[in-house]
Design a protein around this motif. Structure first.
Motif, PDB file in Angstrom:
ATOM      1  N   ASN A   6       1.017  -1.254   0.035  1.00  0.00           N
ATOM      2  CA  ASN A   6      -0.147   0.018  -0.081  1.00  0.00           C
ATOM      3  C   ASN A   6       0.878   1.278  -0.059  1.00  0.00           C
ATOM      4  O   ASN A   6       1.288   1.455   1.208  1.00  0.00           O
ATOM      5  CB  ASN A   6      -0.872   0.124   1.220  1.00  0.00           C
ATOM      6  CG  ASN A   6      -1.821   1.400   1.470  1.00  0.00           C
ATOM      7  OD1 ASN A   6      -1.895   2.156   0.381  1.00  0.00           O
ATOM      8  ND2 ASN A   6      -2.352   1.612   2.659  1.00  0.00           N
ATOM      9  N   VAL A   7       1.091   1.831  -1.167  1.00  0.00           N
ATOM     10  CA  VAL A   7       2.135   2.859  -1.185  1.00  0.00           C
ATOM     11  C   VAL A   7       1.392   4.065  -0.618  1.00  0.00           C
ATOM     12  O   VAL A   7       0.420   4.728  -1.091  1.00  0.00           O
ATOM     13  CB  VAL A   7       2.528   3.028  -2.814  1.00  0.00           C
ATOM     14  CG1 VAL A   7       3.503   4.214  -2.925  1.00  0.00           C
ATOM     15  CG2 VAL A   7       3.237   1.772  -3.369  1.00  0.00           C
ATOM     16  N   LYS A   8       2.161   4.603   0.504  1.00  0.00           N
ATOM     17  CA  LYS A   8       1.477   5.751   0.837  1.00  0.00           C
ATOM     18  C   LYS A   8       2.214   7.115   0.441  1.00  0.00           C
ATOM     19  O   LYS A   8       1.209   7.944   0.263  1.00  0.00           O
ATOM     20  CB  LYS A   8       2.122   5.752   2.709  1.00  0.00           C
ATOM     21  CG  LYS A   8       1.325   6.874   3.570  1.00  0.00           C
ATOM     22  CD  LYS A   8      -0.201   6.421   3.779  1.00  0.00           C
ATOM     23  CE  LYS A   8      -0.722   7.549   4.674  1.00  0.00           C
ATOM     24  NZ  LYS A   8       0.041   7.693   6.181  1.00  0.00           N
ATOM     25  N   TYR A   9       3.260   7.091  -0.359  1.00  0.00           N
ATOM     26  CA  TYR A   9       3.685   8.311  -0.727  1.00  0.00           C
ATOM     27  C   TYR A   9       4.773   7.823  -1.762  1.00  0.00           C
ATOM     28  O   TYR A   9       5.526   6.903  -1.740  1.00  0.00           O
ATOM     29  CB  TYR A   9       4.302   9.360   0.105  1.00  0.00           C
ATOM     30  CG  TYR A   9       3.495  10.105   1.167  1.00  0.00           C
ATOM     31  CD1 TYR A   9       2.751  11.202   0.783  1.00  0.00           C
ATOM     32  CD2 TYR A   9       3.487   9.531   2.592  1.00  0.00           C
ATOM     33  CE1 TYR A   9       2.049  11.655   1.940  1.00  0.00           C
ATOM     34  CE2 TYR A   9       2.646  10.247   3.402  1.00  0.00           C
ATOM     35  CZ  TYR A   9       1.924  11.230   3.113  1.00  0.00           C
ATOM     36  OH  TYR A   9       0.958  11.996   4.021  1.00  0.00           O
ATOM     37  N   ILE A  10       5.016   8.784  -2.647  1.00  0.00           N
ATOM     38  CA  ILE A  10       5.952   8.811  -4.125  1.00  0.00           C
ATOM     39  C   ILE A  10       6.891   9.973  -3.603  1.00  0.00           C
ATOM     40  O   ILE A  10       6.489  10.982  -3.757  1.00  0.00           O
ATOM     41  CB  ILE A  10       5.223   8.530  -5.092  1.00  0.00           C
ATOM     42  CG1 ILE A  10       4.584   7.307  -5.434  1.00  0.00           C
ATOM     43  CG2 ILE A  10       6.716   8.590  -6.333  1.00  0.00           C
ATOM     44  CD1 ILE A  10       3.696   7.433  -6.849  1.00  0.00           C
ATOM     45  N   LYS A  51      -1.565   5.176  -7.261  1.00  0.00           N
ATOM     46  CA  LYS A  51      -2.297   6.365  -6.747  1.00  0.00           C
ATOM     47  C   LYS A  51      -2.047   6.676  -5.428  1.00  0.00           C
ATOM     48  O   LYS A  51      -2.363   6.372  -4.479  1.00  0.00           O
ATOM     49  CB  LYS A  51      -3.640   6.193  -6.903  1.00  0.00           C
ATOM     50  CG  LYS A  51      -4.150   5.927  -8.443  1.00  0.00           C
ATOM     51  CD  LYS A  51      -3.975   6.805  -9.429  1.00  0.00           C
ATOM     52  CE  LYS A  51      -4.321   6.466 -11.007  1.00  0.00           C
ATOM     53  NZ  LYS A  51      -4.061   7.477 -11.888  1.00  0.00           N
ATOM     54  N   ALA A  52      -0.570   7.506  -5.369  1.00  0.00           N
ATOM     55  CA  ALA A  52      -0.259   8.016  -4.132  1.00  0.00           C
ATOM     56  C   ALA A  52       0.174   9.466  -4.213  1.00  0.00           C
ATOM     57  O   ALA A  52       0.562   9.827  -5.532  1.00  0.00           O
ATOM     58  CB  ALA A  52       0.768   6.980  -3.579  1.00  0.00           C
ATOM     59  N   PRO A  53       0.043   9.999  -3.232  1.00  0.00           N
ATOM     60  CA  PRO A  53       0.473  11.591  -3.284  1.00  0.00           C
ATOM     61  C   PRO A  53       2.224  11.444  -3.598  1.00  0.00           C
ATOM     62  O   PRO A  53       2.890  10.834  -3.187  1.00  0.00           O
ATOM     63  CB  PRO A  53       0.248  12.008  -1.976  1.00  0.00           C
ATOM     64  CG  PRO A  53      -0.765  11.168  -1.139  1.00  0.00           C
ATOM     65  CD  PRO A  53      -0.451   9.876  -1.933  1.00  0.00           C
TER      66      PRO A  53
END
Length: 219
Positions: free
Chosen positions: A60-64, A85-87
């Motif tokens: 679960n990608v929280k941020y890039i 879809k991550a900030p």
């Protein structure tokens, strides 16, 4: 992670670091994954990112987070952000180069939280680019193209070389010795070795016109 041919570069009781080589410029991208929650931070978006995307989508990608705005670190940006879809975050001075406006600005000294009470500490290190940002979690440091084993990242003027060395000595070398750093290309490094090599460099006189590819033990 099941089904992904990816070695674990580092693991402790809290996190796993996956290091992914991407594209024609030997770029490194990184996935920092919380063992307890499977939330992750994706570091940089280089070209030919298929393996990176495959791995990241199992978390679960929280941020890039983008270390700096040079094209080789952004070559996979559109492909990655279309599937993950991550900030997105980047240093303010580098933000204009992104294909889309960043969701967050990476500011010196702030923390990016993720996982089970984990956070990434942001360290502003101008020199390679004006908005270059390093990322620290515990004794692991992601340096982008600011610091490599053997020397600083490439600079395009004597002033930029001065600036990157100031960033390295005042922001990174003060973090302690037992820190492993992960650059944007090539092999990992050890901060204590870099500090020792820099002391050799700083003991010598150098031309005021020096810049470009500088080696602590070679200049």
């Amino acid at each position: 992670l099941q089904g992904v041919k990816m070695s674990v570069d580092y693991q402790n009781k809290d996190i796993v670091i996956h290091k992914v080589k991407c594209g024609p410029y030997d770029n490194n991208a990184y996935l920092i994954r919380c063992l307890k929650t499977n939330e992750s931070i994706l570091v940089d978006t280089p070209g030919e990112p298929a393996q990176l995307i495959e791995t990241a989508l199992q978390t679960n990608v929280k941020y890039i987070l983008i270390t700096h705005n040079h094209f080789d670190h952004l070559a996979g940006f559109t492909e990655i952000t279309s599937k993950i879809k991550a900030p997105v975050g980047i240093g303010e001075a580098d933000a204009d180069a992104l294909p889309t406006k960043p969701d967050i600005i990476l500011r010196d000294g702030e923390d990016v939280p993720f996982g089970n009470n984990l956070s990434i500490k942001l360290i502003s290190t101008p020199g390679h680019t004006s908005g270059s940002t390093c990322l620290r979690i515990g004794d692991r440091l992601f340096t982008g193209d600011t610091l490599f084993p053997g020397g600083p990242g490439k600079t395009d003027s004597p002033q930029a070389l001065y600036e990157i060395i100031q960033s390295i000595t005042s922001k990174l070398f003060v973090l302690g010795n037992k820190i492993t750093f992960y650059p944007g290309h090539g092999d990992n490094g050890q901060l204590d070795i870099s500090k020792d090599e820099y002391h050799v460099y700083s003991s010598k006189e150098h031309s005021e016109s020096l810049y470009g590819d500088v080696l602590w033990l070679g200049n």
